[in-house]
Design a protein around this motif. Structure first.
Motif, short mmCIF file in Angstrom:
data_model
loop_
_atom_site.label_atom_id
_atom_site.label_comp_id
_atom_site.label_asym_id
_atom_site.label_seq_id
_atom_site.Cartn_x
_atom_site.Cartn_y
_atom_site.Cartn_z
N GLY A 107 -7.23 16.37 -8.51
CA GLY A 107 -5.91 16.85 -8.13
C GLY A 107 -5.03 17.17 -9.32
N LEU A 108 -5.18 16.40 -10.41
CA LEU A 108 -4.35 16.61 -11.60
C LEU A 108 -4.83 17.82 -12.41
CD1 LEU A 108 -3.88 12.94 -12.86
CD2 LEU A 108 -2.18 14.40 -11.74
N PHE A 109 -6.12 18.04 -12.41
CA PHE A 109 -6.69 19.14 -13.20
C PHE A 109 -7.36 20.14 -12.26
CE2 PHE A 109 -6.85 15.20 -15.70
CZ PHE A 109 -6.03 15.57 -16.77
N PRO A 110 -6.67 21.20 -11.90
CA PRO A 110 -7.20 22.16 -10.93
C PRO A 110 -8.58 22.69 -11.31
CG PRO A 110 -4.89 22.61 -11.38
CD PRO A 110 -5.32 21.55 -12.35
N ALA A 111 -8.86 22.78 -12.62
CA ALA A 111 -10.16 23.31 -13.03
C ALA A 111 -11.29 22.43 -12.51
CB ALA A 111 -10.23 23.41 -14.55
N LEU A 112 -11.07 21.09 -12.47
CA LEU A 112 -12.10 20.19 -11.96
C LEU A 112 -12.30 20.41 -10.47
CD1 LEU A 112 -14.06 17.88 -12.34
CD2 LEU A 112 -12.15 16.27 -12.10
N ILE A 116 -15.80 21.69 -8.59
CA ILE A 116 -16.49 21.06 -7.47
C ILE A 116 -16.67 22.05 -6.33
CG2 ILE A 116 -16.40 19.19 -5.77
CD1 ILE A 116 -16.90 18.34 -8.68
N ALA A 117 -15.60 22.82 -6.06
CA ALA A 117 -15.69 23.82 -4.99
C ALA A 117 -16.70 24.90 -5.32
CB ALA A 117 -14.31 24.44 -4.74
N ALA A 118 -16.97 25.09 -6.62
CA ALA A 118 -17.91 26.14 -7.04
C ALA A 118 -19.36 25.69 -7.01
CB ALA A 118 -17.54 26.63 -8.44
N ILE A 119 -19.61 24.40 -6.71
CA ILE A 119 -21.01 23.97 -6.57
C ILE A 119 -21.66 24.84 -5.50
CG2 ILE A 119 -22.52 22.08 -5.79
CD1 ILE A 119 -20.54 20.11 -6.91
N PRO A 120 -22.78 25.46 -5.80
CA PRO A 120 -23.40 26.35 -4.80
C PRO A 120 -23.55 25.64 -3.45
CG PRO A 120 -24.53 26.55 -6.90
CD PRO A 120 -23.55 25.43 -7.05
N ARG A 121 -23.10 26.31 -2.41
CA ARG A 121 -23.11 25.68 -1.10
C ARG A 121 -24.49 25.20 -0.66
NH1 ARG A 121 -20.66 29.12 3.75
NH2 ARG A 121 -22.41 30.44 3.17
N PRO A 122 -25.56 25.96 -0.88
CA PRO A 122 -26.88 25.44 -0.49
C PRO A 122 -27.26 24.14 -1.19
CG PRO A 122 -27.00 27.81 -0.88
CD PRO A 122 -25.65 27.35 -1.37
N ILE A 123 -26.88 24.00 -2.47
CA ILE A 123 -27.21 22.79 -3.20
C ILE A 123 -26.44 21.59 -2.65
CG2 ILE A 123 -27.14 21.67 -5.46
CD1 ILE A 123 -29.23 23.85 -5.26
N ALA A 124 -25.13 21.77 -2.45
CA ALA A 124 -24.32 20.67 -1.91
C ALA A 124 -24.78 20.28 -0.52
CB ALA A 124 -22.85 21.09 -1.89
N ALA A 125 -25.06 21.29 0.32
CA ALA A 125 -25.50 21.01 1.68
C ALA A 125 -26.87 20.34 1.69
CB ALA A 125 -25.54 22.31 2.49
N ALA A 126 -27.77 20.77 0.80
CA ALA A 126 -29.10 20.17 0.74
C ALA A 126 -29.04 18.72 0.30
CB ALA A 126 -29.99 20.98 -0.20
N MET A 127 -28.16 18.40 -0.67
CA MET A 127 -28.00 17.01 -1.08
C MET A 127 -27.50 16.17 0.09
SD MET A 127 -25.66 15.29 -4.11
CE MET A 127 -24.12 15.53 -3.22
N LEU A 128 -26.53 16.69 0.82
CA LEU A 128 -26.02 15.96 1.98
C LEU A 128 -27.13 15.75 3.01
CD1 LEU A 128 -23.76 14.71 3.65
CD2 LEU A 128 -23.18 17.02 4.45
N ARG A 242 -3.43 19.79 -3.95
CA ARG A 242 -3.10 18.83 -5.01
C ARG A 242 -2.59 17.52 -4.41
NH1 ARG A 242 -1.27 18.92 -10.51
NH2 ARG A 242 0.30 17.31 -10.91
N GLY A 243 -1.66 17.63 -3.47
CA GLY A 243 -1.10 16.44 -2.85
C GLY A 243 -2.13 15.66 -2.06
N VAL A 244 -3.02 16.38 -1.37
CA VAL A 244 -4.07 15.73 -0.59
C VAL A 244 -5.01 14.94 -1.51
CG1 VAL A 244 -6.12 16.14 0.81
CG2 VAL A 244 -3.99 17.30 1.36
N LEU A 245 -5.41 15.57 -2.60
CA LEU A 245 -6.34 14.90 -3.53
C LEU A 245 -5.67 13.71 -4.21
CD1 LEU A 245 -8.17 17.94 -5.16
CD2 LEU A 245 -8.97 16.46 -3.32
#
Length: 411
Positions: A107-112, A116-128, A242-245
């Protein structure tokens, strides 16, 4: 209570009950797997309920948006899949606190957060999907090992899944309660009347940080916060990321010593509070999320009884209920992992390594699965899927048409 308030209040009650009843067994299974005793598990369930509920109340009242907050169900499944780490439950608690710090950092560092949001969706979904697989197999194992106990539970789930899908898992849990009482009449005899609060001093080990904290942070961000934002955007809201995070990260860190693993944006249950069934006027639906937060706090007060009840039954039976609750999430994760030809092979590698459950150098399989999938993408240039869509910029107004319901996402 006026009609304009009653409708969102009822929607909030339903949101809280469905959110709690459908997956609290997953939370208890995860906490027990990483070394919590019965008192620590009960305290963890209470703490995560209070943390999620209080955060939902604060964010809903402040922003007047139906921001539903829940515990990290994929995170709890990750705990169950990872198992005990060096240092025991105290090391797991340390990892929970680091997870909260990482969410705050996002939340403090938008780049981070963007990374995380840029992790390829297939990879994140496959890990889950790999994390969820073992629990989702539990109903099959239960039907073979304890058929007389498991068959009624699975049968009720099948029937309700056909005619009242939203209540299929709560009904299966209620059936499990009846089965447990009949099988063990003294199931609640050892339950504490008052909520149990157990403070565990955190211990920090590099194995727990790499095996639990980093994967828990990633799975919470990629499988809860990102889809949760998408659900709200699908209904025309622009929540303050930002507030949510910052809010969920702080709640996670503060509640960690009491056994809570992680809180985050709700995904599937978010639609119950943010959709038109909560209120025709989008500007009134925040009442539903605030009510749901209040309901979570109240339900958390029964954590000791719920824990005693769960622990009195065969472990495989509760895992079976948890598996039924996660089947939808597993299906959505598998579909997301394989829907595009680009990155499919890397997603399969991620899934296989994560589902294997192997631990190397004291580090759990989820981390190695993510690493293996990432290496596959590097070895096969040009296979990275496109970035997620850009969120809408304008908040909803009363004159806006009701947006279409979003597609199913993991909860």
């Amino acid at each position: 209570m006026g009609r304009g308030v009653l409708q969102p209040v009822l929607a909030g009650v339903v949101t809280a009950v469905v959110g709690f009843a459908s997956t609290f067994a997953v939370v208890l299974a995860g906490l027990r797997a990483v070394g919590a005793d019965s008192a620590q598990a009960a305290s963890g369930l209470l703490a995560v309920c209070v943390a999620a509920g209080a955060t939902a109340i604060v964010l809903g009242l402040r922003h007047r948006i139906p921001i539903s907050i829940a515990w990290s169900t994929p995170g709890a499944a990750l705990l169950a899949a990872t198992g005990a780490v060096d240092g025991g439950f105290a090391a797991a608690v340390g990892a929970f606190g680091v997870t909260g710090a990482l969410i705050i950092a996002a939340g403090l560092f938008p780049a981070l957060g963007r990374a995380i949001a840029a992790i390829p969706r297939p990879i994140a979904a496959a890990m889950l999907a790999g994390v969820l697989l073992d629990l989702c197999i539990a109903p099959v194992r239960a039907l073979v090992d304890v058929p007389l106990l498991a068959a009624p539970i699975v049968g009720v789930w099948l029937v309700l899944n056909r005619f009242a899908r939203a209540w299929a898992v709560p009904a299966a849990l209620a059936t499990a309660a009846v089965v447990i009482v009949l099988d063990s009449p003294g199931a609640l005899r050892g339950a504490a009347a008052a909520p149990q609060v157990v403070l565990t001093a955190p211990v920090f080990t590099w194995q727990a940080l790499v095996s639990l904290a980093v994967p828990l942070f990633l799975v919470t961000m990629a499988s809860q916060n990102v889809p949760g934002m998408a659900v709200l955007q699908g209904y025309g809201y622009t929540p303050p990321l930002r507030g949510v995070l910052l809010g969920t990260g702080a709640a996670t860190a503060v509640a960690a010593p009491f056994g809570s693993h992680a809180v985050n944006l709700a995904a599937i249950t978010a639609a119950l509070a943010a959709g038109p069934d909560a209120h025709p006027d989008p500007r009134r639906r925040w009442i539903a999320s605030v009510t749901a937060g209040t309901g979570m706090v109240v339900l958390g007060l029964g954590a000791s009884a719920a824990t005693a009840f769960v622990l009195s039954s065969p472990p495989l039976l509760i895992e079976a209920v948890a598996g039924l609750a996660l089947l939808g999430a597993l299906g959505a994760a598998l579909a997301s992992a394989t829907e595009q030809a680009q990155g499919r092979e890397a997603a399969v590698v991620t899934f296989v390594v994560t589902a294997s459950g192997v631990a190397l150098l004291g580090i759990g399989a989820a981390f190695w699965g993510l690493l293996a999938g990432g290496l596959m993408l590097l070895l096969r240039p040009g296979t990275t899927p496109p970035s997620p869509r850009t969120p809408p910029e304008r908040p909803p107004t009363e004159s806006d048409p009701t947006p279409a319901a979003p597609s199913a996402v993991p909860s």
